[in-house]
Design an enzyme around this catalytic site. Structure first.
Site, PDB file in Angstrom:
ATOM      1  N   ASN A  63       0.858  -1.182   0.000  1.00  0.00           N
ATOM      2  CA  ASN A  63       0.000   0.000   0.000  1.00  0.00           C
ATOM      3  C   ASN A  63       0.898   1.237   0.000  1.00  0.00           C
ATOM      4  O   ASN A  63       1.592   1.500   0.995  1.00  0.00           O
ATOM      5  CB  ASN A  63      -0.896  -0.025   1.246  1.00  0.00           C
ATOM      6  CG  ASN A  63      -1.880   1.135   1.264  1.00  0.00           C
ATOM      7  OD1 ASN A  63      -1.714   2.114   0.522  1.00  0.00           O
ATOM      8  ND2 ASN A  63      -2.900   1.029   2.089  1.00  0.00           N
ATOM      9  N   VAL A  64       0.867   1.990  -1.104  1.00  0.00           N
ATOM     10  CA  VAL A  64       1.782   3.128  -1.243  1.00  0.00           C
ATOM     11  C   VAL A  64       1.489   4.252  -0.249  1.00  0.00           C
ATOM     12  O   VAL A  64       2.319   5.140  -0.062  1.00  0.00           O
ATOM     13  CB  VAL A  64       1.771   3.697  -2.687  1.00  0.00           C
ATOM     14  CG1 VAL A  64       2.257   2.666  -3.697  1.00  0.00           C
ATOM     15  CG2 VAL A  64       0.388   4.233  -3.070  1.00  0.00           C
ATOM     16  N   ASN A  90       2.502   5.809 -10.441  1.00  0.00           N
ATOM     17  CA  ASN A  90       1.280   5.719 -11.234  1.00  0.00           C
ATOM     18  C   ASN A  90       0.034   5.360 -10.422  1.00  0.00           C
ATOM     19  O   ASN A  90      -1.075   5.697 -10.815  1.00  0.00           O
ATOM     20  CB  ASN A  90       1.511   4.680 -12.346  1.00  0.00           C
ATOM     21  CG  ASN A  90       0.232   4.254 -13.007  1.00  0.00           C
ATOM     22  OD1 ASN A  90      -0.352   4.989 -13.802  1.00  0.00           O
ATOM     23  ND2 ASN A  90      -0.250   3.059 -12.665  1.00  0.00           N
ATOM     24  N   SER A 152      -2.447  14.441 -14.199  1.00  0.00           N
ATOM     25  CA  SER A 152      -3.697  14.270 -14.958  1.00  0.00           C
ATOM     26  C   SER A 152      -4.101  15.609 -15.542  1.00  0.00           C
ATOM     27  O   SER A 152      -3.762  16.671 -14.992  1.00  0.00           O
ATOM     28  CB  SER A 152      -4.802  13.784 -14.021  1.00  0.00           C
ATOM     29  OG  SER A 152      -6.072  13.941 -14.627  1.00  0.00           O
ATOM     30  N   TYR A 164      -9.115  14.747  -6.266  1.00  0.00           N
ATOM     31  CA  TYR A 164      -8.221  14.229  -7.310  1.00  0.00           C
ATOM     32  C   TYR A 164      -7.444  15.376  -7.978  1.00  0.00           C
ATOM     33  O   TYR A 164      -6.240  15.271  -8.215  1.00  0.00           O
ATOM     34  CB  TYR A 164      -9.080  13.480  -8.328  1.00  0.00           C
ATOM     35  CG  TYR A 164      -8.357  12.689  -9.384  1.00  0.00           C
ATOM     36  CD1 TYR A 164      -7.980  11.369  -9.141  1.00  0.00           C
ATOM     37  CD2 TYR A 164      -8.104  13.224 -10.640  1.00  0.00           C
ATOM     38  CE1 TYR A 164      -7.350  10.616 -10.125  1.00  0.00           C
ATOM     39  CE2 TYR A 164      -7.480  12.485 -11.632  1.00  0.00           C
ATOM     40  CZ  TYR A 164      -7.113  11.172 -11.371  1.00  0.00           C
ATOM     41  OH  TYR A 164      -6.496  10.433 -12.352  1.00  0.00           O
ATOM     42  N   LYS A 168      -3.442  15.744  -8.067  1.00  0.00           N
ATOM     43  CA  LYS A 168      -2.729  15.693  -9.350  1.00  0.00           C
ATOM     44  C   LYS A 168      -1.957  16.980  -9.629  1.00  0.00           C
ATOM     45  O   LYS A 168      -0.937  16.959 -10.312  1.00  0.00           O
ATOM     46  CB  LYS A 168      -3.708  15.362 -10.484  1.00  0.00           C
ATOM     47  CG  LYS A 168      -4.273  13.941 -10.400  1.00  0.00           C
ATOM     48  CD  LYS A 168      -3.174  12.881 -10.500  1.00  0.00           C
ATOM     49  CE  LYS A 168      -3.695  11.466 -10.553  1.00  0.00           C
ATOM     50  NZ  LYS A 168      -2.623  10.460 -10.644  1.00  0.00           N
TER      51      LYS A 168
END
Ligand code: CAA
Length: 254
Positions: A63-64, A90, A152, A164, A168
């Site tokens: 789990n990053v 990623n 993104s 998000y 990003k």
């Protein structure tokens, strides 16, 4: 960097964009450390990479977003391969929701702290942790490595993606910081900002929202995952590319 025989880590490497990157780098002869939470998909992708020409491909379930797991992960990768030349940050998730929704003057919905935090943990903290640990190993191993953060098109601010978009934008900025800080060790860092690409993440969007966005893409189609993988390959191979972000979005601009 000539990818043949180099050791590259790809987080979220089992499927989607990460899976396409793994396939492309495998066919260039890179050694791969694929990291994901989905063990079954990870093992399948790792075996496929060996068939495609990877000299060595290994799976790591981690789990990053968890500091201790990421520290252990990079220790294991460095011990297993004895080298670390590249990282593609990623791994990412979405928990889309409007910031607020009102009907007849009444609040009917808001983005929850859980939706906010889940995305920040994986997409921002995960990139920070993996980037930090990868860079430490590169310095210790004397590797002139390269880190690629997957940002993104949403980094410019996409409706329904407060969490998000913030993450990003952050990972793009981190690539610039790292390019400046790590240049003294011969390490490069850069970012890629994909538009809407034909992965499960995009295909599982609310159909009305997806159709609306697809209709706005000047290229008149969603991107192919390999079109993002090609940008990753370009960054690894071009030793003067650092501190910048490549947009691959079919001319869609938010
Ligand atoms: N562009 C334009 N309009 C949008 C929009 C967008 N991206 N997102 C929402 N809206 C509009 C809706 O059309 C709707 O307008 P009306 O009130 O005029 O009908 C209004 O905002 C409210 O939206 P919903 O009725 O859809 O609200 P909901 O609560 O049912 O759903 C949502 C909210 C889940 C955020 C949904 O709107 C949605 O999925 N939006 C798209 C979010 C998006 O673009 N996600 C990208 C996922 S793929 C990805 O993230 C990969 C990448 O890197 C690009």
């Amino acid at each position: 960097m000539d990818l043949n025989g180099k050791t590259i880590v790809i987080t979220g490497g089992a499927r989607g964009l990460g899976g396409a990157m793994a396939a492309r780098l495998a066919s260039e002869g890179a050694k791969l450390a694929l990291v994901d939470l989905d063990e079954a998909a990870l093992l399948e992708r790792t075996a496929a990479c060996v068939e495609l020409g990877s000299a060595d491909a290994r799976s790591y379930v981690a789990n990053v977003a968890k500091e201790a797991e990421v520290e252990g992960l990079f220790d294991r990768i460095a011990a297993d391969f004895g080298a670390l030349d590249g990282l593609v940050n990623n791994a990412g998730i979405t928990r889309d929701a409007m910031l607020l929704k009102y009907k007849d003057g009444q609040q009917v919905q808001k983005m929850s702290i859980e939706q906010w935090q889940a995305v920040i943990d994986v997409n921002l903290t995960g990139v920070f942790l993996c980037g930090r640990e990868a860079a430490a190993k590169m310095i210790e191993l004397g590797s002139k490595g390269c880190i690629v953060n997957i940002s993104s098109i949403s980094r410019a601010g996409n409706m329904g993606q407060t969490n998000y978009s913030a993450a990003k934008a952050g990972v793009q900025a981190m690539a610039v910081v790292w390019a400046k800080e790590l240049a003294r060790y011969g390490i490069r860092a850069a970012a890629i900002a994909p538009g809407f690409i034909g992965t499960e993440m995009v295909m599982s969007m609310k159909p009305e929202a997806r159709e609306k966005i697809e209709g706005m893409i000047p290229a008149r189609r969603v991107g192919d995952p390999d079109e993002i993988a090609r940008a990753v390959q370009f960054i690894f191979e071009n030793d003067y590319f650092s501190g910048r972000c490549i947009d691959v979005d079919g001319a869609l601009r938010l």
